[in-house]
Design a protein around this motif. Structure first.
Motif, PDB file in Angstrom:
ATOM      1  N   GLY A  87       0.794  -1.157   0.032  1.00  0.00           N
ATOM      2  CA  GLY A  87       0.024  -0.020   0.010  1.00  0.00           C
ATOM      3  C   GLY A  87       0.804   1.144  -0.035  1.00  0.00           C
ATOM      4  O   GLY A  87       0.642   2.236   0.886  1.00  0.00           O
ATOM      5  N   LYS A  88       1.831   1.283  -0.881  1.00  0.00           N
ATOM      6  CA  LYS A  88       2.636   2.686  -1.099  1.00  0.00           C
ATOM      7  C   LYS A  88       1.899   3.773  -1.309  1.00  0.00           C
ATOM      8  O   LYS A  88       0.808   3.877  -1.972  1.00  0.00           O
ATOM      9  CB  LYS A  88       3.664   2.345  -2.096  1.00  0.00           C
ATOM     10  N   LYS A  89       2.430   4.808  -0.496  1.00  0.00           N
ATOM     11  CA  LYS A  89       1.795   6.123  -0.303  1.00  0.00           C
ATOM     12  C   LYS A  89       2.755   7.200  -0.710  1.00  0.00           C
ATOM     13  O   LYS A  89       3.953   7.026   0.185  1.00  0.00           O
ATOM     14  CB  LYS A  89       1.069   6.421   0.995  1.00  0.00           C
ATOM     15  N   GLU A  90       2.612   7.812  -1.680  1.00  0.00           N
ATOM     16  CA  GLU A  90       3.952   8.878  -1.834  1.00  0.00           C
ATOM     17  C   GLU A  90       3.641  10.091  -0.659  1.00  0.00           C
ATOM     18  O   GLU A  90       2.698  10.248  -0.179  1.00  0.00           O
ATOM     19  CB  GLU A  90       3.317   9.861  -3.256  1.00  0.00           C
ATOM     20  N   THR A  91       4.907  10.565  -0.469  1.00  0.00           N
ATOM     21  CA  THR A  91       5.217  11.401   0.612  1.00  0.00           C
ATOM     22  C   THR A  91       4.787  12.894   0.460  1.00  0.00           C
ATOM     23  O   THR A  91       4.808  13.911   1.133  1.00  0.00           O
ATOM     24  CB  THR A  91       6.450  11.177   1.458  1.00  0.00           C
ATOM     25  N   GLY A 102      13.366   7.402  -4.611  1.00  0.00           N
ATOM     26  CA  GLY A 102      12.353   8.103  -4.057  1.00  0.00           C
ATOM     27  C   GLY A 102      11.725   7.538  -2.721  1.00  0.00           C
ATOM     28  O   GLY A 102      12.294   6.351  -2.250  1.00  0.00           O
ATOM     29  N   LEU A 103      11.353   8.256  -1.695  1.00  0.00           N
ATOM     30  CA  LEU A 103      11.040   7.620  -0.353  1.00  0.00           C
ATOM     31  C   LEU A 103       9.394   7.762  -0.449  1.00  0.00           C
ATOM     32  O   LEU A 103       8.646   8.561  -1.296  1.00  0.00           O
ATOM     33  CB  LEU A 103      11.518   8.874   0.506  1.00  0.00           C
ATOM     34  N   CYS A 104       8.688   6.780   0.228  1.00  0.00           N
ATOM     35  CA  CYS A 104       7.484   6.793   0.508  1.00  0.00           C
ATOM     36  C   CYS A 104       7.000   6.055   1.629  1.00  0.00           C
ATOM     37  O   CYS A 104       7.947   5.895   2.631  1.00  0.00           O
ATOM     38  CB  CYS A 104       6.889   5.890  -0.766  1.00  0.00           C
ATOM     39  N   ASP A 105       5.915   6.213   2.148  1.00  0.00           N
ATOM     40  CA  ASP A 105       5.224   5.489   3.258  1.00  0.00           C
ATOM     41  C   ASP A 105       4.614   4.440   2.767  1.00  0.00           C
ATOM     42  O   ASP A 105       4.336   4.107   1.822  1.00  0.00           O
ATOM     43  CB  ASP A 105       4.254   6.394   3.970  1.00  0.00           C
ATOM     44  N   ALA A 106       4.260   3.313   3.679  1.00  0.00           N
ATOM     45  CA  ALA A 106       3.510   2.117   3.463  1.00  0.00           C
ATOM     46  C   ALA A 106       2.440   2.059   4.319  1.00  0.00           C
ATOM     47  O   ALA A 106       2.829   2.229   5.671  1.00  0.00           O
ATOM     48  CB  ALA A 106       4.491   1.005   3.316  1.00  0.00           C
ATOM     49  N   GLU A 107       1.373   1.403   3.982  1.00  0.00           N
ATOM     50  CA  GLU A 107       0.115   1.202   4.916  1.00  0.00           C
ATOM     51  C   GLU A 107       0.464  -0.038   5.814  1.00  0.00           C
ATOM     52  O   GLU A 107       0.190  -0.132   6.842  1.00  0.00           O
ATOM     53  CB  GLU A 107      -1.270   1.151   4.302  1.00  0.00           C
TER      54      GLU A 107
END
Length: 153
Positions: A87-91, A102-107
């Motif tokens: 569940g990758k979410k752009e930051t 790139g850096l991201c968050d994950a659910e």
């Protein structure tokens, strides 16, 4: 994501030409003998970088992703915890095209305990967090094979 023992890496041939090149290299090369730094395998299509890292607590790290390259990561000495993000979410931070980073968050995330003899393949766009501490161990020597994405969907 593929997570397995290096002795089984040949089972993943046929996914892509560049991945096959990387697999053939890993099957015939003792990565423990490679010098720290970059070693070319097939120009910019496939190369390996050996590095020494100090692992960190998961809370100090971020998920990363790439668009142009797959990663094959393996520990040579020591053990790290490796997370795959779901569940990758752009930051909102811009993706760096020049460094393919790139850096991201994950659910959610899945935890893989690495160590000698294991590997993980992260596909392009797949969120992953390498170099997390496994217990008290902090020093890890690892190899990262960068494989240019040539999978046609």
């Amino acid at each position: 994501m593929i997570f397995d023992e290096i002795r089984n890496i040949g089972q993943y041939q046929g996914i892509s030409k560049n991945l096959d090149t990387a697999i053939a290299f890993l099957q015939k090369t003792d990565v423990t003998t490679l010098p720290v730094g970059k070693t070319e395998i097939d120009g910019d299509n496939v190369f390996i970088t050996v590095m020494e890292v100090v692992t960190k607590d998961k809370e100090e790290l971020r998920f990363e992703y790439h668009k142009e390259y797959m990663d094959i990561q393996m520990d040579i000495e020591g053990t790290e915890t490796f997370y795959i993000g779901l569940g990758k979410k752009e930051t909102g931070e811009p993706f760096n095209v020049e460094t393919d980073f790139g850096l991201c968050d994950a659910e959610q995330s899945v935890e893989c305990v690495m160590g000698a003899g294991k590997f993980v393949v992260c596909m392009p766009e797949e969120a992953h967090m390498p170099s997390a501490s496994f217990g008290e161990e902090r020093n890890v020597k690892k190899a990262v094979v960068k494989v240019k994405n040539d999978i046609k969907c």
